[in-house]
Design a protein around this motif. Structure first.
Motif, PDB file in Angstrom:
ATOM      1  N   ALA A  43      -3.266 -13.036 -14.690  1.00 33.86           N
ATOM      2  CA  ALA A  43      -4.264 -14.075 -14.449  1.00 33.86           C
ATOM      3  C   ALA A  43      -3.749 -15.042 -13.388  1.00 33.86           C
ATOM      4  O   ALA A  43      -2.594 -15.423 -13.385  1.00 33.86           O
ATOM      5  N   GLY A  44      -4.623 -15.436 -12.493  1.00 35.23           N
ATOM      6  CA  GLY A  44      -4.273 -16.416 -11.477  1.00 35.23           C
ATOM      7  C   GLY A  44      -3.735 -15.811 -10.195  1.00 35.23           C
ATOM      8  O   GLY A  44      -3.571 -16.517  -9.214  1.00 35.23           O
ATOM      9  N   GLU A  45      -3.446 -14.521 -10.182  1.00 34.83           N
ATOM     10  CA  GLU A  45      -2.960 -13.902  -8.959  1.00 34.83           C
ATOM     11  C   GLU A  45      -4.147 -13.371  -8.178  1.00 34.83           C
ATOM     12  O   GLU A  45      -4.868 -12.515  -8.654  1.00 34.83           O
ATOM     13  N   CYS A  46      -4.325 -13.875  -6.993  1.00 29.43           N
ATOM     14  CA  CYS A  46      -5.484 -13.483  -6.194  1.00 29.43           C
ATOM     15  C   CYS A  46      -5.161 -12.262  -5.332  1.00 29.43           C
ATOM     16  O   CYS A  46      -3.992 -12.000  -5.028  1.00 29.43           O
ATOM     17  N   PRO A  47      -6.165 -11.511  -4.930  1.00 27.35           N
ATOM     18  CA  PRO A  47      -5.951 -10.335  -4.087  1.00 27.35           C
ATOM     19  C   PRO A  47      -5.226 -10.661  -2.781  1.00 27.35           C
ATOM     20  O   PRO A  47      -4.441  -9.855  -2.291  1.00 27.35           O
ATOM     21  N   GLN A  48      -5.457 -11.853  -2.232  1.00 25.54           N
ATOM     22  CA  GLN A  48      -4.786 -12.240  -0.992  1.00 25.54           C
ATOM     23  C   GLN A  48      -3.270 -12.268  -1.188  1.00 25.54           C
ATOM     24  O   GLN A  48      -2.514 -11.778  -0.355  1.00 25.54           O
ATOM     25  N   ARG A  49      -2.807 -12.806  -2.301  1.00 26.16           N
ATOM     26  CA  ARG A  49      -1.367 -12.847  -2.583  1.00 26.16           C
ATOM     27  C   ARG A  49      -0.816 -11.442  -2.802  1.00 26.16           C
ATOM     28  O   ARG A  49       0.301 -11.136  -2.382  1.00 26.16           O
ATOM     29  N   ARG A  50      -1.581 -10.588  -3.460  1.00 28.19           N
ATOM     30  CA  ARG A  50      -1.144  -9.203  -3.660  1.00 28.19           C
ATOM     31  C   ARG A  50      -1.007  -8.481  -2.332  1.00 28.19           C
ATOM     32  O   ARG A  50      -0.075  -7.698  -2.126  1.00 28.19           O
ATOM     33  N   MET A  51      -1.963  -8.714  -1.423  1.00 29.83           N
ATOM     34  CA  MET A  51      -1.915  -8.085  -0.101  1.00 29.83           C
ATOM     35  C   MET A  51      -0.670  -8.534   0.658  1.00 29.83           C
ATOM     36  O   MET A  51       0.040  -7.719   1.241  1.00 29.83           O
ATOM     37  N   ARG A  52      -0.422  -9.831   0.653  1.00 30.20           N
ATOM     38  CA  ARG A  52       0.761 -10.342   1.364  1.00 30.20           C
ATOM     39  C   ARG A  52       2.046  -9.785   0.757  1.00 30.20           C
ATOM     40  O   ARG A  52       2.980  -9.449   1.465  1.00 30.20           O
ATOM     41  N   ALA A  53       2.087  -9.685  -0.575  1.00 29.80           N
ATOM     42  CA  ALA A  53       3.268  -9.125  -1.240  1.00 29.80           C
ATOM     43  C   ALA A  53       3.463  -7.661  -0.844  1.00 29.80           C
ATOM     44  O   ALA A  53       4.596  -7.229  -0.586  1.00 29.80           O
ATOM     45  N   ALA A  54       2.376  -6.903  -0.773  1.00 29.14           N
ATOM     46  CA  ALA A  54       2.466  -5.487  -0.395  1.00 29.14           C
ATOM     47  C   ALA A  54       2.996  -5.332   1.027  1.00 29.14           C
ATOM     48  O   ALA A  54       3.883  -4.513   1.290  1.00 29.14           O
ATOM     49  N   VAL A  55       2.470  -6.134   1.954  1.00 29.19           N
ATOM     50  CA  VAL A  55       2.937  -6.084   3.348  1.00 29.19           C
ATOM     51  C   VAL A  55       4.405  -6.481   3.415  1.00 29.19           C
ATOM     52  O   VAL A  55       5.210  -5.832   4.099  1.00 29.19           O
ATOM     53  N   ASP A  56       4.790  -7.527   2.685  1.00 28.30           N
ATOM     54  CA  ASP A  56       6.195  -7.959   2.666  1.00 28.30           C
ATOM     55  C   ASP A  56       7.110  -6.871   2.102  1.00 28.30           C
ATOM     56  O   ASP A  56       8.221  -6.666   2.599  1.00 28.30           O
ATOM     57  N   MET A  57       6.644  -6.162   1.048  1.00 28.91           N
ATOM     58  CA  MET A  57       7.459  -5.084   0.475  1.00 28.91           C
ATOM     59  C   MET A  57       7.683  -3.969   1.493  1.00 28.91           C
ATOM     60  O   MET A  57       8.813  -3.475   1.645  1.00 28.91           O
ATOM     61  N   LEU A  58       6.630  -3.561   2.200  1.00 27.31           N
ATOM     62  CA  LEU A  58       6.787  -2.487   3.181  1.00 27.31           C
ATOM     63  C   LEU A  58       7.676  -2.922   4.337  1.00 27.31           C
ATOM     64  O   LEU A  58       8.484  -2.137   4.840  1.00 27.31           O
ATOM     65  N   THR A  59       7.553  -4.171   4.749  1.00 24.89           N
ATOM     66  CA  THR A  59       8.416  -4.694   5.808  1.00 24.89           C
ATOM     67  C   THR A  59       9.869  -4.702   5.351  1.00 24.89           C
ATOM     68  O   THR A  59      10.767  -4.306   6.098  1.00 24.89           O
ATOM     69  N   GLY A  60      10.114  -5.113   4.120  1.00 28.64           N
ATOM     70  CA  GLY A  60      11.466  -5.126   3.569  1.00 28.64           C
ATOM     71  C   GLY A  60      12.059  -3.734   3.459  1.00 28.64           C
ATOM     72  O   GLY A  60      13.243  -3.516   3.752  1.00 28.64           O
ATOM     73  N   ILE A  61      11.247  -2.764   3.024  1.00 26.96           N
ATOM     74  CA  ILE A  61      11.706  -1.372   2.928  1.00 26.96           C
ATOM     75  C   ILE A  61      12.090  -0.858   4.310  1.00 26.96           C
ATOM     76  O   ILE A  61      13.124  -0.211   4.489  1.00 26.96           O
ATOM     77  N   ASP A  62      11.269  -1.157   5.301  1.00 28.70           N
ATOM     78  CA  ASP A  62      11.543  -0.716   6.676  1.00 28.70           C
ATOM     79  C   ASP A  62      12.864  -1.299   7.167  1.00 28.70           C
ATOM     80  O   ASP A  62      13.685  -0.593   7.764  1.00 28.70           O
ATOM     81  N   GLU A  63      13.095  -2.576   6.910  1.00 25.42           N
ATOM     82  CA  GLU A  63      14.348  -3.213   7.325  1.00 25.42           C
ATOM     83  C   GLU A  63      15.539  -2.605   6.596  1.00 25.42           C
ATOM     84  O   GLU A  63      16.584  -2.354   7.206  1.00 25.42           O
ATOM     85  N   SER A  64      15.404  -2.345   5.299  1.00 25.47           N
ATOM     86  CA  SER A  64      16.490  -1.738   4.517  1.00 25.47           C
ATOM     87  C   SER A  64      16.788  -0.326   4.984  1.00 25.47           C
ATOM     88  O   SER A  64      17.954   0.096   5.005  1.00 25.47           O
ATOM     89  N   ASN A  65      15.759   0.411   5.355  1.00 27.43           N
ATOM     90  CA  ASN A  65      15.946   1.803   5.779  1.00 27.43           C
ATOM     91  C   ASN A  65      16.766   1.930   7.054  1.00 27.43           C
ATOM     92  O   ASN A  65      17.365   2.976   7.309  1.00 27.43           O
ATOM     93  N   ARG A  66      16.822   0.891   7.847  1.00 27.05           N
ATOM     94  CA  ARG A  66      17.615   0.939   9.088  1.00 27.05           C
ATOM     95  C   ARG A  66      19.108   1.041   8.799  1.00 27.05           C
ATOM     96  O   ARG A  66      19.864   1.517   9.633  1.00 27.05           O
ATOM     97  N   ALA A  67      19.514   0.605   7.605  1.00 26.27           N
ATOM     98  CA  ALA A  67      20.941   0.560   7.268  1.00 26.27           C
ATOM     99  C   ALA A  67      21.385   1.691   6.346  1.00 26.27           C
ATOM    100  O   ALA A  67      22.553   1.752   5.980  1.00 26.27           O
ATOM    101  N   ILE A  68      20.471   2.591   5.970  1.00 22.55           N
ATOM    102  CA  ILE A  68      20.847   3.660   5.038  1.00 22.55           C
ATOM    103  C   ILE A  68      20.397   5.014   5.579  1.00 22.55           C
ATOM    104  O   ILE A  68      19.453   5.098   6.365  1.00 22.55           O
TER     105      ILE A  68
END
Length: 124
Positions: free
Chosen positions: A10-35
């Protein structure tokens, strides 16, 4: 290993979920450069009601919205986000889509009558 994470509190809006999803993929991409063995993430987002239950000290979610979110997630390939039309049309989501290429698609999903409009998002 597949994992479905549901951010339907409750209280989590779709906009926040979208931003979290984009941030997760960006973080995975950055991590993948080192492994050498690359990590992948497949994300599906839908909004709706669910039932939250604690069993064996674990919080779990049930309901048609959860089933649809899981089926939307199954549409995604590595490092893609798929969202339902309900999420796409939610207030503020278009701002969160600025970093993504958006491809509309029709999908047939088990347990859902007819085709469902979904959107494939690729972070640029």
């Amino acid at each position: 290993m597949p994992c479905a994470a549901h951010l339907a509190r409750a209280g989590e809006c779709p906009q926040r979920r979208m931003r979290a999803a984009v941030d997760m993929l960006t973080g995975i991409d950055e991590s993948n450069r080192a492994i050498s063995e690359k990590l992948i993430l497949k994300i599906g987002i839908h909004k709706g009601h669910s039932i939250a239950v604690t069993l064996n000290d674990r919080l779990d979610y049930f309901g048609q919205s959860v089933n649809i979110a899981n089926r939307i997630q199954n549409l995604a390939d590595a490092n893609e986000i798929f969202i339902s039309e309900d999420v796409y049309n939610a207030s503020g989501v278009h701002d969160a889509l600025a970093a993504c290429a958006v491809t509309p698609q029709q999908a047939i999903m088990k347990g859902v009558s007819g085709e469902m409009q979904v959107y494939k998002l690729t972070v640029q």
